[in-house]
Design a protein around this motif. Structure first.
Motif, PDB file in Angstrom:
ATOM      1  N   GLN A 513     -38.887 -27.388 -33.986  1.00  0.00           N
ATOM      2  CA  GLN A 513     -39.993 -26.733 -33.311  1.00  0.00           C
ATOM      3  C   GLN A 513     -39.890 -26.904 -31.797  1.00  0.00           C
ATOM      4  O   GLN A 513     -40.132 -25.956 -31.036  1.00  0.00           O
ATOM      5  CB  GLN A 513     -41.322 -27.311 -33.812  1.00  0.00           C
ATOM      6  N   THR A 514     -39.510 -28.093 -31.357  1.00  0.00           N
ATOM      7  CA  THR A 514     -39.342 -28.324 -29.920  1.00  0.00           C
ATOM      8  C   THR A 514     -38.235 -27.448 -29.342  1.00  0.00           C
ATOM      9  O   THR A 514     -38.364 -26.884 -28.243  1.00  0.00           O
ATOM     10  CB  THR A 514     -39.021 -29.799 -29.662  1.00  0.00           C
ATOM     11  N   ALA A 515     -37.138 -27.314 -30.094  1.00  0.00           N
ATOM     12  CA  ALA A 515     -36.037 -26.465 -29.633  1.00  0.00           C
ATOM     13  C   ALA A 515     -36.463 -25.000 -29.552  1.00  0.00           C
ATOM     14  O   ALA A 515     -36.114 -24.298 -28.596  1.00  0.00           O
ATOM     15  CB  ALA A 515     -34.842 -26.626 -30.572  1.00  0.00           C
ATOM     16  N   CYS A 516     -37.230 -24.540 -30.552  1.00  0.00           N
ATOM     17  CA  CYS A 516     -37.706 -23.151 -30.523  1.00  0.00           C
ATOM     18  C   CYS A 516     -38.633 -22.901 -29.337  1.00  0.00           C
ATOM     19  O   CYS A 516     -38.555 -21.852 -28.669  1.00  0.00           O
ATOM     20  CB  CYS A 516     -38.413 -22.820 -31.834  1.00  0.00           C
ATOM     21  N   GLU A 517     -39.516 -23.860 -29.061  1.00  0.00           N
ATOM     22  CA  GLU A 517     -40.414 -23.708 -27.919  1.00  0.00           C
ATOM     23  C   GLU A 517     -39.643 -23.707 -26.604  1.00  0.00           C
ATOM     24  O   GLU A 517     -39.961 -22.948 -25.674  1.00  0.00           O
ATOM     25  CB  GLU A 517     -41.454 -24.835 -27.923  1.00  0.00           C
ATOM     26  N   TYR A 518     -38.592 -24.531 -26.507  1.00  0.00           N
ATOM     27  CA  TYR A 518     -37.785 -24.563 -25.292  1.00  0.00           C
ATOM     28  C   TYR A 518     -37.053 -23.236 -25.093  1.00  0.00           C
ATOM     29  O   TYR A 518     -37.007 -22.693 -23.972  1.00  0.00           O
ATOM     30  CB  TYR A 518     -36.787 -25.708 -25.377  1.00  0.00           C
ATOM     31  N   ALA A 523     -36.532 -17.851 -22.459  1.00  0.00           N
ATOM     32  CA  ALA A 523     -36.534 -16.393 -22.593  1.00  0.00           C
ATOM     33  C   ALA A 523     -37.654 -15.757 -21.777  1.00  0.00           C
ATOM     34  O   ALA A 523     -37.516 -14.650 -21.244  1.00  0.00           O
ATOM     35  CB  ALA A 523     -36.664 -15.998 -24.066  1.00  0.00           C
ATOM     36  N   ALA A 524     -38.785 -16.483 -21.667  1.00  0.00           N
ATOM     37  CA  ALA A 524     -39.912 -15.945 -20.892  1.00  0.00           C
ATOM     38  C   ALA A 524     -39.611 -15.988 -19.400  1.00  0.00           C
ATOM     39  O   ALA A 524     -40.080 -15.187 -18.632  1.00  0.00           O
ATOM     40  CB  ALA A 524     -41.170 -16.731 -21.201  1.00  0.00           C
TER      41      ALA A 524
END
Length: 524
Positions: A513-518, A523-524
């Motif tokens: 989950q931390t990797a996905c948020e990073y 990307a943003a």
């Protein structure tokens, strides 16, 4: 308490070393592992030299509540020559077994496996609306509707009605509900119960779904309806197809010539239905169906292809047909000693059909209906309070009572009505209050399958463990994996094993989950 046997003063020996009579480490770990204390069990497991290998070995099933343990051998065979390339015996693995997730779809039984099932169900449902994974992407332009088929009333029950929702999330709804059954006249049933309720029930009120009068409620008719719900759905799809054919003939849309299996050419209607359906158990103990019905065309050269329907029929036509069929379809069951004339089976009055759109211009979007169906795919009878396993003559009295609660009377009705041979399915599905169908089904051409998603996941995991292949697909040897495994048990060996495995899985999920948020931040 363990007392050391070392001498207070070292004694000289021939080798010049002091005596050492401490218990061996393996004996200490064995003693700790047999302890009833979970902490000591965890220490014994973590102190073993193969702990890292054990964690890696149980990783596929680490989050499962009750994994399946398999023992035996696995052979990798060359498909061309039949030569055995690799032989793996579970005796050389940690604990001597292979751990496999239970795969149970019910959230109350195994949250981890049900979450995986729910995610797969989401992709199965949504792929039929937007395409991908082998499904043409132009299915997003096909007319599609989202009908909800409910059961008829079998008696008045406590309910929660909100006329206008102001909450942002319906799951955490705290809107003011209307009075349950508010009446000016004091209506009394033949059993002396007042059929009124002025309570504004909360979402977690235990009275929701229970009858106002248990003796007036038709429990027999309800369990029979649950049993026949699948047949009613089958007849409904047949009736919808017939109505579509009539509409095609009325509007002059030409039929499509196709070639049958025996080579004969025949003409067929240019449209057909594809659907996905989820069953939801209501609090009163009866199922209702949420479905996605998509309109497809017919390809004369390839009857299995998914092509757009012909012009002249849209989602509004499909919606009108479904609403009309839901009001008229029905049948009478076979006679029963308790009901010689049979029971009338049909849909209830509350049938709601919405138009689905991918672009966001319709009544409901593809993501909303996919999430809705996937959510109910992991539910069962828990909402009614019934959590019984499959029942037998020796266990039915623990859950059935003709004078008990609402669910106990439903189980009792299943057991009593299931005495005749031709009605034995009621006893088989008594723990499900009579409903014996699948909670998520689909037509053959609607979308992908669960097996495809599972095989893709297996291929991905093998790539993770063995690394990417360096050869082209044509150069890769064709091999088969033949397993000679047998079931040796279910569940973890100790509570500490379950604690360590679940903790490792939770840490892995947190890291993911931390990797996905990073990545989302980048990307943003």
């Amino acid at each position: 308490m363990t007392v050391s046997t070392l001498s207070a003063v070292p004694e000289a020996t021939a080798s010049g070393t002091a005596p050492y009579a401490e218990p061996d480490l393996a004996l200490r770990l064995d003693w700790l592992s047999r302890s009833t204390d979970v902490g000591r069990q965890a220490v014994a497991r973590a102190a073993r030299p193969d702990f890292e290998a054990w964690l890696s070995h149980v990783r596929p099933a680490s989050a499962c509540m009750r994994p399946i343990r398999l023992a035996g051998t696995s052979l990798t065979v060359d498909a061309a020559t039949g030569r055995v390339l690799v032989t793996v015996d579970t005796a050389g693995m940690p604990d001597g077994v292979i751990y496999k997730p239970c795969g149970n779809r019910r959230e109350t039984v195994c949250p981890a496996c049900s979450k995986r099932y729910q995610r797969d169900a989401y992709h199965v449902v949504r792929t039929g609306l937007v395409g991908g994974r082998g499904v043409p992407e132009d299915v997003a332009q096909h007319p599609a509707v989202f009908p909800t088929f409910t059961a008829p009333s079998f008696g008045q029950v406590h309910t929660r009605v909100v006329r206008r929702h102001t909450c942002a999330r319906r799951r955490d709804c705290d809107c003011r509900a209307e009075p349950c059954h508010a009446r000016r006249d004091l209506t009394v049933c033949p059993h002396g119960t007042r059929l009124l309720c002025f309570v504004r029930h909360d979402n977690d009120d235990a009275r929701l779904g229970s009858p106002l009068c248990l003796d007036c409620y038709d429990h027999d008719a309800q369990v029979v309806w649950n049993l026949q719900a699948g047949e009613l759905w089958r007849r409904t799809t047949i009736a919808i197809n017939r109505q579509l054919r009539r509409l095609v003939a009325t509007r002059g849309i030409p039929h499509v010539p196709t070639v049958s299996v025996n080579g004969r050419v025949r003409t067929v209607p240019p449209v057909r239905l594809s659907f996905g359906k989820a069953a939801e158990m209501q609090r009163r103990g009866v199922v209702h169906f949420h479905a996605i019905v998509r309109l497809d065309g017919i390809d004369p050269t390839d009857p299995t292809a998914v092509v757009p329907p012909p012009a002249g029929i849209d989602a509004d036509d499909l919606k009108a047909i479904i609403d009309r069929v839901a009001r008229t379809v029905g049948f009478t069951t076979e006679p029963h000693p308790a009901q010689p004339a049979g029971w009338q089976i049909g849909w209830g009055d509350q049938v709601l059909t919405k138009v689905i759109t991918v672009a966001g211009r319709g009544e409901v979007t593809d993501a909303q209906v996919a999430s809705y169906l996937a959510k109910y795919a992991t539910k069962s009878t828990e909402v009614t309070g019934a959590t019984a396993p499959r029942l037998t003559d020796g266990t039915v009295n623990l859950y059935a009572d003709g004078d008990g609660t609402h669910t106990e009377r439903l189980i009792e009705a299943c057991w009593q009505l299931g005495q005749p041979r031709e009605w034995r399915r009621l006893r088989r599905w008594a723990h499900m209050l009579g409903f014996g169908g699948h909670f998520l089904t689909k037509s053959r051409r609607y979308s992908i399958t669960f097996a495809l998603l599972r095989n893709t996941r297996v291929a991905f995991r093998r790539t993770q463990t063995s690394g990417p292949e360096q050869t082209t697909p044509a150069e890769q040897p064709t091999t088969l994996v033949v397993n000679f495994l047998q079931f040796v048990g279910a569940g973890w060996h100790t509570t500490a094993d379950a604690l360590l495995a679940n903790t490792s899985a939770a840490m892995a999920r947190e890291h993911q989950q931390t990797a996905c948020e990073y990545l989302a931040t980048i990307a943003a």
